[in-house]
Motif scaffolding. Structure first.
Motif, PDB file in Angstrom:
ATOM      1  N   LEU A 211      -1.513 -15.640 -35.506  1.00 45.35           N
ATOM      2  CA  LEU A 211      -1.032 -17.016 -35.343  1.00 45.35           C
ATOM      3  C   LEU A 211       0.280 -17.068 -34.568  1.00 45.35           C
ATOM      4  CD1 LEU A 211      -1.723 -18.391 -38.928  1.00 45.35           C
ATOM      5  CD2 LEU A 211      -3.113 -18.700 -36.872  1.00 45.35           C
ATOM      6  N   ALA A 212       1.174 -16.136 -34.876  1.00 44.80           N
ATOM      7  CA  ALA A 212       2.514 -16.197 -34.279  1.00 44.80           C
ATOM      8  C   ALA A 212       2.541 -15.699 -32.843  1.00 44.80           C
ATOM      9  CB  ALA A 212       3.486 -15.371 -35.122  1.00 44.80           C
ATOM     10  N   PHE A 213       1.802 -14.610 -32.579  1.00 39.62           N
ATOM     11  CA  PHE A 213       1.933 -13.946 -31.276  1.00 39.62           C
ATOM     12  C   PHE A 213       0.662 -14.010 -30.438  1.00 39.62           C
ATOM     13  CE2 PHE A 213       4.429 -11.282 -34.416  1.00 39.62           C
ATOM     14  CZ  PHE A 213       5.641 -11.899 -34.164  1.00 39.62           C
ATOM     15  N   GLY A 214      -0.414 -14.544 -31.011  1.00 35.62           N
ATOM     16  CA  GLY A 214      -1.677 -14.628 -30.276  1.00 35.62           C
ATOM     17  C   GLY A 214      -2.369 -13.280 -30.113  1.00 35.62           C
ATOM     18  N   VAL A 215      -1.936 -12.242 -30.864  1.00 32.98           N
ATOM     19  CA  VAL A 215      -2.620 -10.934 -30.755  1.00 32.98           C
ATOM     20  C   VAL A 215      -3.939 -10.974 -31.516  1.00 32.98           C
ATOM     21  CG1 VAL A 215      -0.624  -9.433 -30.416  1.00 32.98           C
ATOM     22  CG2 VAL A 215      -1.319 -10.038 -32.742  1.00 32.98           C
ATOM     23  N   ASP A 216      -4.858 -10.142 -31.097  1.00 36.99           N
ATOM     24  CA  ASP A 216      -6.159 -10.073 -31.755  1.00 36.99           C
ATOM     25  C   ASP A 216      -6.015  -9.267 -33.061  1.00 36.99           C
ATOM     26  OD1 ASP A 216      -8.714  -9.513 -32.579  1.00 36.99           O
ATOM     27  OD2 ASP A 216      -9.469  -9.027 -30.568  1.00 36.99           O
ATOM     28  N   PRO A 217      -6.191  -9.902 -34.217  1.00 35.08           N
ATOM     29  CA  PRO A 217      -5.976  -9.180 -35.482  1.00 35.08           C
ATOM     30  C   PRO A 217      -7.001  -8.069 -35.714  1.00 35.08           C
ATOM     31  CG  PRO A 217      -6.961 -11.319 -35.904  1.00 35.08           C
ATOM     32  CD  PRO A 217      -6.642 -11.287 -34.439  1.00 35.08           C
ATOM     33  N   THR A 218      -8.135  -8.167 -35.037  1.00 38.34           N
ATOM     34  CA  THR A 218      -9.164  -7.129 -35.238  1.00 38.34           C
ATOM     35  C   THR A 218      -8.750  -5.825 -34.547  1.00 38.34           C
ATOM     36  OG1 THR A 218     -10.461  -7.649 -33.253  1.00 38.34           O
ATOM     37  CG2 THR A 218     -10.949  -8.928 -35.235  1.00 38.34           C
ATOM     38  N   ARG A 219      -7.823  -5.926 -33.591  1.00 36.84           N
ATOM     39  CA  ARG A 219      -7.403  -4.730 -32.848  1.00 36.84           C
ATOM     40  C   ARG A 219      -5.974  -4.315 -33.150  1.00 36.84           C
ATOM     41  NH1 ARG A 219     -10.300  -4.016 -27.834  1.00 36.84           N
ATOM     42  NH2 ARG A 219     -12.150  -5.313 -27.907  1.00 36.84           N
ATOM     43  N   LEU A 220      -5.266  -5.136 -33.896  1.00 41.14           N
ATOM     44  CA  LEU A 220      -3.851  -4.833 -34.143  1.00 41.14           C
ATOM     45  C   LEU A 220      -3.726  -3.693 -35.159  1.00 41.14           C
ATOM     46  CD1 LEU A 220      -0.835  -5.714 -33.755  1.00 41.14           C
ATOM     47  CD2 LEU A 220      -1.154  -7.127 -35.814  1.00 41.14           C
ATOM     48  N   PRO A 221      -3.142  -2.563 -34.754  1.00 45.63           N
ATOM     49  CA  PRO A 221      -2.946  -1.510 -35.754  1.00 45.63           C
ATOM     50  C   PRO A 221      -1.818  -1.913 -36.709  1.00 45.63           C
ATOM     51  CG  PRO A 221      -2.314  -0.744 -33.541  1.00 45.63           C
ATOM     52  CD  PRO A 221      -2.609  -2.217 -33.437  1.00 45.63           C
ATOM     53  N   VAL A 222      -2.041  -1.775 -37.990  1.00 47.02           N
ATOM     54  CA  VAL A 222      -0.985  -2.055 -38.971  1.00 47.02           C
ATOM     55  C   VAL A 222      -0.725  -0.753 -39.734  1.00 47.02           C
ATOM     56  CG1 VAL A 222      -0.260  -3.461 -40.929  1.00 47.02           C
ATOM     57  CG2 VAL A 222      -1.792  -4.445 -39.203  1.00 47.02           C
ATOM     58  N   VAL A 258       3.355  -5.982 -29.923  1.00 45.02           N
ATOM     59  CA  VAL A 258       3.505  -6.373 -31.328  1.00 45.02           C
ATOM     60  C   VAL A 258       3.345  -5.136 -32.205  1.00 45.02           C
ATOM     61  CG1 VAL A 258       2.557  -7.764 -33.204  1.00 45.02           C
ATOM     62  CG2 VAL A 258       2.657  -8.706 -30.881  1.00 45.02           C
ATOM     63  N   ARG A 259       4.313  -4.922 -33.067  1.00 45.61           N
ATOM     64  CA  ARG A 259       4.218  -3.827 -34.036  1.00 45.61           C
ATOM     65  C   ARG A 259       4.124  -4.432 -35.427  1.00 45.61           C
ATOM     66  NH1 ARG A 259       5.430   0.344 -30.940  1.00 45.61           N
ATOM     67  NH2 ARG A 259       7.087   0.057 -29.439  1.00 45.61           N
ATOM     68  N   ALA A 260       3.231  -3.875 -36.244  1.00 48.77           N
ATOM     69  CA  ALA A 260       3.059  -4.418 -37.594  1.00 48.77           C
ATOM     70  C   ALA A 260       2.988  -3.282 -38.599  1.00 48.77           C
ATOM     71  CB  ALA A 260       1.787  -5.263 -37.658  1.00 48.77           C
ATOM     72  N   SER A 261       3.505  -3.546 -39.793  1.00 43.67           N
ATOM     73  CA  SER A 261       3.504  -2.507 -40.831  1.00 43.67           C
ATOM     74  C   SER A 261       3.531  -3.132 -42.216  1.00 43.67           C
ATOM     75  CB  SER A 261       4.733  -1.600 -40.661  1.00 43.67           C
ATOM     76  OG  SER A 261       5.907  -2.375 -40.820  1.00 43.67           O
ATOM     77  N   VAL A 262       3.118  -2.318 -43.170  1.00 43.50           N
ATOM     78  CA  VAL A 262       3.288  -2.644 -44.592  1.00 43.50           C
ATOM     79  C   VAL A 262       3.831  -1.376 -45.237  1.00 43.50           C
ATOM     80  CG1 VAL A 262       2.139  -3.195 -46.768  1.00 43.50           C
ATOM     81  CG2 VAL A 262       1.359  -4.272 -44.642  1.00 43.50           C
ATOM     82  N   ALA A 263       4.921  -1.487 -45.970  1.00 42.67           N
ATOM     83  CA  ALA A 263       5.503  -0.299 -46.590  1.00 42.67           C
ATOM     84  C   ALA A 263       6.436  -0.691 -47.727  1.00 42.67           C
ATOM     85  CB  ALA A 263       6.290   0.496 -45.540  1.00 42.67           C
TER      86      ALA A 263
END
Ligand code: HSE
Length: 322
Positions: A211-222, A258-263
């Protein structure tokens, strides 16, 4: 009058039915909207339920469910197989889909958005406030209020179950007992590994990044890490350092990447994320024109999630990246 077909009568679907049954008149007085439930999809019609629903509305058949002439299909069954089939069929038939399903959106959000756009003239639309943040209106914030504001970074406590575990452990409880309590309260996923291993939060941050960056969530590595194996020791260590341990989801855009993480992260006690207690979620959205905006509220549980479904039912759809 808006007619509904509701898939799922568990924690979330049951809470929505309860909300409509108990507050339908008040909702109509306040908003002018009245809802009628035409069909409810369940696994087992004979199973006892905490919410009263007329037996005649229940069906175990997806075909029968989809044949109900409902204006809106509410998907609250979770998972990505039946839910995906239901979602596609709903949108392709020119109807509105309101879903709480973050895993489905991460797996095929853009395809569903494209399907909704292709059938928009017939009335198709896709809404999912309940998929991220429970009762915290973060999806609308990104889809509407902050659209075009140049969001740069999102940080959040997005999983109520793990936050509940960490909060209880801070109060002296055992982590396994805290997880069982979170399951009893209806906070945890059907498979709680999705909570504890950070997968649920990863799904949610991928949806917010979409939603925020228009990146494809199916391809975004988290990059995804869950709770530490020994939460009691980890919380104790955090405390000796004057810090607060929280499972933090983050997505940041820098020069088109876009970089994404959970930690699990040690936070300063003054950090807004450190203030998330129990099943609460906190999201901080940093944007060029609006600065930092913090949203804080109940992030999991039937009634919080049902309130987000109702929010979607009461408002028209906003654009979403296809
Ligand atoms: N299992 C999820 C959580 C439910 O604990 O946050 C709400 O999405």
């Amino acid at each position: 009058m808006t007619t509904l077909a509701i898939a799922g009568c568990g924690t979330v679907g049951g809470a929505l039915l309860d909300l409509l049954a108990r507050h339908g008149d008040a909702i109509e007085r306040r908003t002018g909207h009245r809802f009628e439930v035409l069909r409810i999809l369940v696994h087992d019609v004979a199973r006892p339920r905490s919410v009263h629903v007329p037996r005649a509305l229940l069906t175990e058949s997806v075909t029968e469910f989809l044949a109900a002439p409902a204006d809106v299909v509410v998907e609250a069954i979770g998972g990505t197989s039946t839910a995906a089939a239901l979602a596609r069929a709903t949108l392709a038939s020119g109807r509105r889909l309101v879903t709480a399903n973050k895993a489905l959106l991460r797996a095929e959000g853009p395809a569903l958005a494209a399907l909704a756009a292709a059938h928009a003239a017939d009335g198709a639309a896709l809404d999912f406030e309940a998929a991220v943040g429970g009762g915290v209106p973060v999806v609308r914030a990104l889809r509407e209020s902050l659209a075009g504001h140049g969001v740069r970074r999102i940080r959040g406590v997005l999983n109520g179950t793990t936050n509940y575990i960490l909060s209880r452990v801070e109060d002296g409880a055992d982590a396994a007992a805290a997880l069982r309590a979170a399951q009893r309260a209806g906070f945890a996923e059907a498979d709680p590994t999705r909570d504890v291993a950070g997968i649920d939060a990863a799904d949610k941050i991928a949806v917010l990044a979409w939603l925020a960056f228009g990146v494809d969530p199916t391809r975004l590595p988290v990059r995804t890490l869950g709770l530490p194996p020994d939460p009691v020791a980890a919380v104790r260590r955090a405390r000796t350092q004057g810090a607060v341990l929280r499972l933090v989801a983050e997505a940041e855009e820098h020069e088109g990447v876009v970089r994404a993480s959970v930690a699990p992260v040690l936070l300063d006690a003054a950090d807004p994320l450190a203030r998330a207690r129990d099943e609460e979620n906190v999201v901080v959205i940093e944007s060029e024109s609006a600065g930092a905006i913090t949203l804080h509220g109940r992030g999991a549980g039937g009634s919080a999630t049902a309130s987000a479904l109702l929010a979607d039912l009461l408002r028209a759809s906003a654009p979403v990246p296809a």
